[in-house]
Motif scaffolding. Structure first.
Motif, mmCIF file in Angstrom:
data_model
loop_
_atom_site.group_PDB
_atom_site.id
_atom_site.type_symbol
_atom_site.label_atom_id
_atom_site.label_comp_id
_atom_site.label_asym_id
_atom_site.label_seq_id
_atom_site.Cartn_x
_atom_site.Cartn_y
_atom_site.Cartn_z
ATOM 1 N N ILE A 6 -10.794 -27.730 -4.141
ATOM 2 C CA ILE A 6 -9.511 -28.268 -4.597
ATOM 3 C C ILE A 6 -9.836 -29.360 -5.614
ATOM 4 C CG2 ILE A 6 -7.358 -29.390 -3.940
ATOM 5 C CD1 ILE A 6 -7.770 -28.316 -1.090
ATOM 6 N N GLY A 7 -9.374 -29.171 -6.843
ATOM 7 C CA GLY A 7 -9.751 -30.112 -7.898
ATOM 8 C C GLY A 7 -8.568 -30.659 -8.665
ATOM 9 N N GLN A 8 -8.884 -31.671 -9.444
ATOM 10 C CA GLN A 8 -7.919 -32.256 -10.371
ATOM 11 C C GLN A 8 -8.640 -32.431 -11.712
ATOM 12 O OE1 GLN A 8 -6.896 -36.143 -8.836
ATOM 13 N NE2 GLN A 8 -9.046 -36.697 -8.509
ATOM 14 N N PRO A 9 -7.876 -32.587 -12.805
ATOM 15 C CA PRO A 9 -8.546 -32.713 -14.095
ATOM 16 C C PRO A 9 -9.552 -33.867 -14.105
ATOM 17 C CG PRO A 9 -6.188 -32.418 -14.422
ATOM 18 C CD PRO A 9 -6.410 -32.591 -12.946
ATOM 19 N N VAL B 15 -1.426 -30.029 -1.834
ATOM 20 C CA VAL B 15 -2.799 -30.157 -1.325
ATOM 21 C C VAL B 15 -2.852 -29.714 0.141
ATOM 22 C CG1 VAL B 15 -4.599 -31.815 -0.689
ATOM 23 C CG2 VAL B 15 -3.532 -31.944 -2.962
ATOM 24 N N ARG C 61 2.634 -33.596 -4.673
ATOM 25 C CA ARG C 61 1.203 -33.319 -4.841
ATOM 26 C C ARG C 61 0.535 -33.213 -3.464
ATOM 27 N NH1 ARG C 61 -3.850 -35.741 -5.656
ATOM 28 N NH2 ARG C 61 -4.958 -35.080 -7.533
ATOM 29 N N SER D 172 -6.392 -27.802 -9.436
ATOM 30 C CA SER D 172 -7.224 -26.614 -9.615
ATOM 31 C C SER D 172 -7.605 -26.089 -8.235
ATOM 32 C CB SER D 172 -8.484 -27.011 -10.415
ATOM 33 O OG SER D 172 -9.600 -26.217 -10.068
ATOM 34 N N TYR E 140 -2.837 -29.666 -16.406
ATOM 35 C CA TYR E 140 -2.504 -29.113 -15.088
ATOM 36 C C TYR E 140 -2.611 -30.208 -14.010
ATOM 37 C CZ TYR E 140 -7.574 -29.028 -14.348
ATOM 38 O OH TYR E 140 -8.884 -29.405 -14.221
ATOM 39 N N TRP F 16 0.669 -26.392 -12.212
ATOM 40 C CA TRP F 16 1.394 -27.489 -12.857
ATOM 41 C C TRP F 16 2.559 -27.840 -11.940
ATOM 42 C CZ3 TRP F 16 -1.535 -24.093 -15.451
ATOM 43 C CH2 TRP F 16 -2.243 -24.529 -16.579
ATOM 44 N N LYS G 112 -5.051 -26.669 1.702
ATOM 45 C CA LYS G 112 -5.987 -26.848 2.823
ATOM 46 C C LYS G 112 -5.726 -25.817 3.920
ATOM 47 C CE LYS G 112 -7.439 -31.575 1.973
ATOM 48 N NZ LYS G 112 -7.235 -33.018 2.246
ATOM 49 N N TYR H 206 -11.571 -25.941 -18.727
ATOM 50 C CA TYR H 206 -10.941 -26.693 -17.644
ATOM 51 C C TYR H 206 -12.052 -27.425 -16.899
ATOM 52 C CZ TYR H 206 -6.845 -23.561 -18.127
ATOM 53 O OH TYR H 206 -5.748 -22.861 -18.576
ATOM 54 N N ASP H 207 -12.021 -28.734 -16.922
ATOM 55 C CA ASP H 207 -12.968 -29.564 -16.164
ATOM 56 C C ASP H 207 -12.245 -30.108 -14.940
ATOM 57 O OD1 ASP H 207 -15.133 -29.296 -17.901
ATOM 58 O OD2 ASP H 207 -14.637 -31.099 -19.038
ATOM 59 N N SER H 208 -12.808 -29.889 -13.766
ATOM 60 C CA SER H 208 -12.150 -30.357 -12.547
ATOM 61 C C SER H 208 -13.119 -31.104 -11.651
ATOM 62 C CB SER H 208 -11.581 -29.192 -11.732
ATOM 63 O OG SER H 208 -10.818 -28.341 -12.544
ATOM 64 N N VAL H 209 -12.589 -32.115 -11.007
ATOM 65 C CA VAL H 209 -13.375 -32.886 -10.038
ATOM 66 C C VAL H 209 -12.627 -32.912 -8.707
ATOM 67 C CG1 VAL H 209 -14.515 -34.331 -11.763
ATOM 68 C CG2 VAL H 209 -12.305 -35.042 -10.816
ATOM 69 N N ASP H 210 -13.331 -33.332 -7.659
ATOM 70 C CA ASP H 210 -12.701 -33.422 -6.339
ATOM 71 C C ASP H 210 -11.421 -34.264 -6.398
ATOM 72 O OD1 ASP H 210 -15.202 -32.343 -5.826
ATOM 73 O OD2 ASP H 210 -15.727 -33.765 -4.255
ATOM 74 N N ILE H 211 -10.454 -33.893 -5.565
ATOM 75 C CA ILE H 211 -9.230 -34.711 -5.497
ATOM 76 C C ILE H 211 -9.529 -35.963 -4.686
ATOM 77 C CG2 ILE H 211 -7.588 -32.850 -5.755
ATOM 78 C CD1 ILE H 211 -7.264 -32.914 -2.668
ATOM 79 N N TYR I 8 -4.702 -22.530 -11.573
ATOM 80 C CA TYR I 8 -4.305 -23.861 -12.036
ATOM 81 C C TYR I 8 -2.806 -24.011 -11.809
ATOM 82 C CZ TYR I 8 -8.847 -23.333 -14.265
ATOM 83 O OH TYR I 8 -10.182 -23.100 -14.485
#
Lengths: 105, 105
Positions: free
Chosen positions: B45-48, B28, B24, B63, B60, B14, B32, A100-105, B12
Motif C-alpha cells: 500500500i503506497g502513496q506518492p 486504507v 483515505r 497505490s 493519485y 484518486w 488491508k 509512478y513512484d510510491s512509498v509506504d503510507i 492507482y
C-alpha cells in the motif's frame, strides 16, 4: 505478504513504433543492462496482460517495475552512469513514458 | 534480483475527496482487508513519493501493488467475496481508478 520499507518505481513505456519487434527488443536489452545497477533490490520487465476492463490501461508497450530499499537508492539509480547511458541510447525508442513512484503510507 | 513468473496488478486510486483524512483511512482499511485474500503473493500500500519530474504522475492518492503467482490467481482475486465487498464498500471513496496488469515478457 506485506512489502514494506520499500520505494516502488514503476515506469510504463509506449514505443514510438509499437509494431517494431526490433525496437522492442532494443528497449528490453536496454532494461536488462539497467537492471545491473547495484541499488536495485528487485526488478520486473513486463508487458500488458490479456486482462480487459474499462479501468485497465493496456496501451503501453513495456512495464519496468523496480523495488528499492530507500528513496536514496532510487535517487542514486537516476544518476548512475548506466542509467544515463540507457536514457541516451533508448529514449529515441519511446514516444511516451509515465512514472509512478510510491512509498509506504 | 529479477522477479519472474509473476502477474503484476498495480492499481492507482484518486480519492473523490483527496483532502479527507477520514476517506483515505477508510480506503486504507479496505485495502488491508483486501490483502487477506489468499492468492495474493505480495502486496504494498503506497502513496506518492516526493519525487518530481515531468514524467512522474504524482496526483493519485494511493497505490495498491499486488504480485500474484499466476494470471489465474489474479482472476480469482477479482471475484473473491472479499474483493466484491471491498468494491461495494469503498468505490464511493474514489473518483478515478487506473489499473496496469503486467506479465513477464
Amino acid at each position: 505478504m506485506a512489502l514494506s520499507n520499500i520505494f516502488v518505481h514503476h515506469v510504463y513505456f509506449w514505443l514510438a513504433n509499437p509494431g517494431s519487434g526490433e525496437d522492442r527488443a532494443a528497449l528490453v536489452a536496454g532494461l536488462k543492462k539497467l537492471s545491473e545497477i547495484g541499488t536495485i533490490r528487485e526488478f520486473h520487465i513486463g508487458q500488458p496482460a490479456d486482462t480487459s476492463r474499462d479501468v485497465i490501461e493496456t496501451s503501453y508497450s513495456l512495464s519496468w517495475l523496480l523495488l528499492f530499499d530507500t528513496a536514496g537508492d532510487q535517487a542514486s539509480y537516476q544518476v548512475d552512469p548506466i542509467h544515463l547511458q540507457f536514457v541516451k541510447e533508448c529514449s529515441p525508442l519511446w514516444s511516451k513514458v509515465l512514472v509512478y513512484d510510491s512509498v509506504d503510507i
